[in-house]
Design a protein around this motif. Structure first.
Motif, short mmCIF file in Angstrom:
data_model
loop_
_atom_site.label_atom_id
_atom_site.label_comp_id
_atom_site.label_asym_id
_atom_site.label_seq_id
_atom_site.Cartn_x
_atom_site.Cartn_y
_atom_site.Cartn_z
N SER A 258 30.49 -47.00 15.13
CA SER A 258 29.45 -47.98 15.48
C SER A 258 28.22 -47.88 14.60
N SER A 259 28.23 -46.97 13.62
CA SER A 259 26.99 -46.80 12.86
C SER A 259 26.89 -47.72 11.64
N MET A 260 27.99 -48.33 11.22
CA MET A 260 27.86 -49.19 10.04
C MET A 260 27.83 -50.66 10.44
N PRO A 261 26.98 -51.46 9.75
CA PRO A 261 26.99 -52.89 10.06
C PRO A 261 28.31 -53.51 9.61
N ASP A 262 28.82 -54.47 10.37
CA ASP A 262 30.01 -55.19 9.91
C ASP A 262 29.68 -56.67 9.84
N MET A 263 30.66 -57.48 9.59
CA MET A 263 30.38 -58.89 9.35
C MET A 263 30.00 -59.64 10.63
N ASP A 267 21.84 -60.33 14.02
CA ASP A 267 20.68 -59.93 13.23
C ASP A 267 19.77 -58.96 13.96
N GLU A 268 19.62 -59.18 15.25
CA GLU A 268 18.64 -58.39 15.98
C GLU A 268 19.21 -57.08 16.50
N GLU A 269 20.51 -56.93 16.34
CA GLU A 269 21.16 -55.76 16.90
C GLU A 269 20.73 -54.49 16.17
N GLU A 270 20.36 -53.48 16.96
CA GLU A 270 19.98 -52.20 16.37
C GLU A 270 21.25 -51.42 16.05
N LEU A 271 21.27 -50.79 14.88
CA LEU A 271 22.44 -49.99 14.53
C LEU A 271 22.45 -48.70 15.33
N TYR A 272 23.64 -48.26 15.69
CA TYR A 272 23.78 -46.99 16.37
C TYR A 272 23.59 -45.88 15.33
N VAL A 273 22.74 -44.92 15.64
CA VAL A 273 22.41 -43.90 14.67
C VAL A 273 22.89 -42.53 15.14
N ILE A 274 23.54 -41.80 14.23
CA ILE A 274 23.86 -40.40 14.52
C ILE A 274 22.62 -39.60 14.13
N GLN A 275 21.95 -39.02 15.11
CA GLN A 275 20.72 -38.28 14.81
C GLN A 275 21.06 -36.97 14.10
N GLY A 276 20.07 -36.47 13.37
CA GLY A 276 20.19 -35.14 12.79
C GLY A 276 21.15 -35.06 11.63
N PHE B 222 16.08 -56.86 -1.80
CA PHE B 222 17.08 -55.86 -1.44
C PHE B 222 18.30 -56.05 -2.33
N ILE B 223 18.54 -55.07 -3.19
CA ILE B 223 19.66 -55.18 -4.12
C ILE B 223 20.79 -54.28 -3.63
N ALA B 224 21.99 -54.83 -3.46
CA ALA B 224 23.08 -54.01 -2.93
C ALA B 224 24.41 -54.62 -3.32
N HIS B 225 25.46 -53.82 -3.23
CA HIS B 225 26.79 -54.40 -3.45
C HIS B 225 27.58 -54.49 -2.15
N ASP B 226 27.01 -53.93 -1.09
CA ASP B 226 27.71 -53.94 0.19
C ASP B 226 27.33 -55.18 0.98
N LEU B 227 28.27 -56.11 1.10
CA LEU B 227 27.95 -57.40 1.69
C LEU B 227 27.58 -57.33 3.16
N SER B 228 28.23 -56.45 3.90
CA SER B 228 27.91 -56.42 5.33
C SER B 228 26.49 -55.91 5.54
N VAL B 229 26.06 -54.96 4.69
CA VAL B 229 24.69 -54.46 4.79
C VAL B 229 23.70 -55.57 4.46
N VAL B 230 23.98 -56.31 3.39
CA VAL B 230 23.08 -57.38 2.99
C VAL B 230 22.99 -58.45 4.07
N LYS B 231 24.14 -58.75 4.67
CA LYS B 231 24.13 -59.77 5.71
C LYS B 231 23.28 -59.32 6.89
N TYR B 232 23.41 -58.05 7.23
CA TYR B 232 22.66 -57.50 8.36
C TYR B 232 21.17 -57.50 8.07
N PHE B 233 20.82 -57.28 6.82
CA PHE B 233 19.45 -56.93 6.49
C PHE B 233 18.60 -58.07 5.96
N SER B 234 19.21 -59.10 5.37
CA SER B 234 18.40 -60.07 4.63
C SER B 234 18.18 -61.38 5.37
#
Lengths: 353, 331
Positions: A258-263, A267-276, B222-234
């Motif tokens: 759950s920590s990486m954004p996917d497609m 937009d407003e969703e906070e990413l789940y973070v593994i602390q530490g 924001f410069i990146a090659h990871d599309l899902s990150v860019v979509k989330y962030f921009s």
């Protein structure tokens, strides 16, 4: 399923002797590799996934000491082999692809020579025979104009093409097991897709068993039949790809997923973070190594190490949460949503077929 | 007559922080017959409004990093203009103007290890910009400021006298971010700020940047090659290929309805963490040799709202037709 086991790793423990003390890189790792399957080992850097695989191909650093355990291949323990015997196994039986294609090729040697070297040294072929074989192999791994490319140096090639050369070298002597150590991490998504496809084709063509090391879960979903999740030198969860993705049990697997954004992320969703940060393996913590960073940790996690609990015949996880007496936990919201979309997609695909 | 991107750009310019107009950056090597010119950036235009994040995506070698470096004047652009807060900053500047640029635009780099001086303490690294620009009067004030910054990026007070090697990758990137924020820049160029970090750390840094963006109203490239990150962030995305922006628009629009064949290939190649989906998928491939070869005038042309696609007049008609056909399907 009664499939043939090709490799069996049992209770492998590896430590590094350093000035600061003994770093326990791999702790009691056991897994099997079946013929023709792809096993993905997932985990962050320092979790011991590369060290485990270096032990399998016998290229551990001199400071590494195998404390206990065995690696059984064709009925013999690989850890007892002498360097002379290893030379016969590497390449012929087990091959490896590394992360960075630029640093695993010799910049001063023509690529054709780097591939044909394998044929000349391992199979004692003549120069012209080796060249013919090499050109055919280069064609197989999708390098256009192999005759011309044969005479070029690695710097003439793009990242994806270089990785194809590395794959060709690994496959030249027809191994049974292929270890891929983050083969696509240094590549772009479009090139990554091509290289993954190539590895897949090669697996089918040559009936390879593959160990795939990576931290990219998207790539794992694409290649893996089975998945082992490693953390702090231990396998914390393993199972079939579907089981890990749709029914993960260990909190570390939850957080990874759950920590990486996917497609689909809002937009407003906070990413789940593994602390530490991961624990210092000079002094591994008592109990569950992930407890420190785990919001779901129980008191027991800090005191006793959880054993591997059985979820199904193929699915095991080392977490006290699976103990019948432990409380029920809510999964992170992002993960619940992802599992749901995943399952919905699976149903959709199932209906289509 | 179709609207192209330039006329779209000129229509709005109230709170535009950065405006890039037909920026070209060519590199050449060799002389005479052997001369080779690499068109790293070949006439790209975009603008970033205050508080907005513009995501620039593309494969390695497409010129996205060069774009960032040309804007911050690390290279001398071959052609085109860059306006920063309404001031032309490409070309020759007076020393006062240079100061405004260097103070106003800051950069976060990819590799936190090689972008921090190993022989400087955290205080020296973060405070260096303040001292050089004479923004603080006394050492106490500097310490105060640095501590404030450390807290904002989620580090603690006692980290101030440590050296970079004592930190983990994620913490180092936080130091890099603190160094950028302390001079209160109006534009931050983040060049692949998370791609060198470990998986579990990437989310930490992304969330931090997202928080800061909301709290401090940062304007980011924001410069990146990871599309899902860019979509989330921009807030706005430009897809770059071969030195050109081939498609730009709101991330939702582009990802739901990509029109340029390269964007389609790029989106189809994103691995999705779902085995059932991955097994059945097919990748689209894009033949780069056809790029820009069709006869006609190439330009970024309007499809809808603020969605632009690069192509000739003829190709544009095809894109439009495709858009019309798919519009209802998506909604």
């Amino acid at each position: 399923m009664d499939r043939e086991k090709i490799l069996e790793v049992k209770d492998l423990t590896i430590t590094f002797h350093t000035y600061a003390g003994r770093v326990q890189a791999v702790r009691n790792v056991s897994f099997d590799l079946y013929k023709g399957e792809t096993l993905a080992i997932v985990g962050e850097s320092g979790s011991g996934k590369s060290v485990t695989n270096k032990a399998i191909i016998g290229i551990l650093a001199p400071t590494a000491v195998v404390e206990s355990g065995s690696i059984l291949y064709k009925g013999t323990n690989l850890l007892d082999k002498s360097e002379k015997q290893w030379e016969k196994i590497r390449g012929n039986d087990i091959s490896m692809i590394f992360q960075d294609p630029m640093s695993s090729l010799n910049p001063l040697m023509k690529v054709g020579k780097q591939i044909s070297e394998v044929y000349r040294l391992k199979h004692k072929m003549s120069g012209s025979e080796a060249k013919a074989k090499t050109i055919k192999l280069m064609k197989d791994v999708g390098i256009p104009e192999p005759e011309k490319r044969y005479e070029q140096y690695p710097f003439h090639f793009s990242g994806g093409m270089r990785q194809r050369i590395v794959i060709a070298i690994a496959l030249a002597s027809d191994p049974n097991i292929l270890i891929c150590d983050e083969p696509t991490t240094a590549l772009d998504v479009t090139i990554q897709a091509q290289v993954l496809k190539l590895i897949e084709d090669m697996e089918d063509m040559r009936d390879l068993s593959t160990i795939f090391i990576t931290h990219d879960l998207g790539v794992v979903a694409h290649v893996a039949d089975r998945i082992a999740v490693m953390y702090a030198g231990k396998i914390v969860e393993y199972g079939l790809a579907e089981e890990i993705f749709y029914n993960p049990q260990h909190p570390y697997t939850w957080s990874l997923m759950s920590s990486m954004p996917d497609m689909d992320i809002e937009d407003e969703e906070e990413l789940y973070v593994i602390q530490g940060t991961p624990p210092n393996m000079l002094h591994p913590p008592v109990g569950d190594a992930f407890a420190e960073r785990n919001p779901y940790a129980l008191k027991l996690d800090y005191e006793q190490e959880p054993p591997l609990f059985k979820v199904s015949d193929t699915h095991y996880a080392a977490t006290w949460l699976l103990h019948p007496k432990s409380p029920k936990m809510e999964l992170p919201a992002t993960l619940v949503r992802r599992i749901e979309t995943g399952k919905a997609r699976r149903r959709e695909l199932g209906n289509d077929n | 007559m179709t609207t192209n991107y330039d006329s779209f750009q000129n229509s709005t310019d109230d709170d535009v922080v950065l405006k890039v107009d037909c920026l070209k950056q060519h590199f050449s090597s060799g002389y005479g017959k052997k001369k080779v010119v690499v068109k790293a950036v070949d006439g790209i235009s975009f603008q970033i409004k205050k508080g907005e994040t513009y995501g620039l995506v593309g494969e390695s070698g497409c010129g996205k990093t060069t774009t960032g470096r040309s804007i911050i004047r690390l290279y001398k652009p071959t052609g085109g203009n860059v306006w920063f807060n309404g001031e032309l900053i490409s070309g020759n500047l007076t020393s006062e103007q240079k100061l405004r640029v260097t103070q106003g635009i800051q950069m976060i780099f990819q590799d936190p290890i090689s972008s921090l001086n190993p022989r400087m303490t955290v205080k020296e690294i973060i405070g260096e910009g303040m001292i050089i620009n004479k923004l603080v009067k006394s050492d106490e004030e500097l310490t105060q400021k640095v501590i404030e910054m450390l807290r904002i990026v989620g580090l603690s007070d006692d980290h101030i006298s440590r050296y970079p090697h004592e930190f983990s990758g994620g913490q180092r990137q936080r130091i890099g971010i603190a160094r950028v924020l302390i001079s209160n820049p109006s534009l931050i160029i983040a060049d692949e700020p998370i791609s060198a970090l470990d998986v579990s750390i990437q989310a930490q840094v992304l969330n931090l940047l997202n928080d800061l963006k909301k709290k401090m109203g940062l304007t980011l490239l924001f410069i990146a090659h990871d599309l899902s990150v860019v979509k989330y962030f921009s807030d706005y995305v430009g897809v770059m290929y071969n030195g050109k922006i081939v498609e730009c628009g709101k991330p939702g629009t582009i990802f739901a309805n990509p029109l340029h064949p390269y964007t389609k290939a790029l989106i189809s190649a994103i691995p999705i963490p779902d085995p059932a989906f991955e097994r059945g998928r097919t990748y689209l491939s894009y033949d780069g040799s056809r790029f820009g070869c069709a006869p006609g005038n190439y330009d970024l042309r309007l499809i809808s709202d603020d969605h632009f696609v690069y192509g000739t007049e003829e190709e544009h008609q095809e894109f439009l037709a495709e858009y019309e056909a798919r519009k209802d399907l998506i909604k």
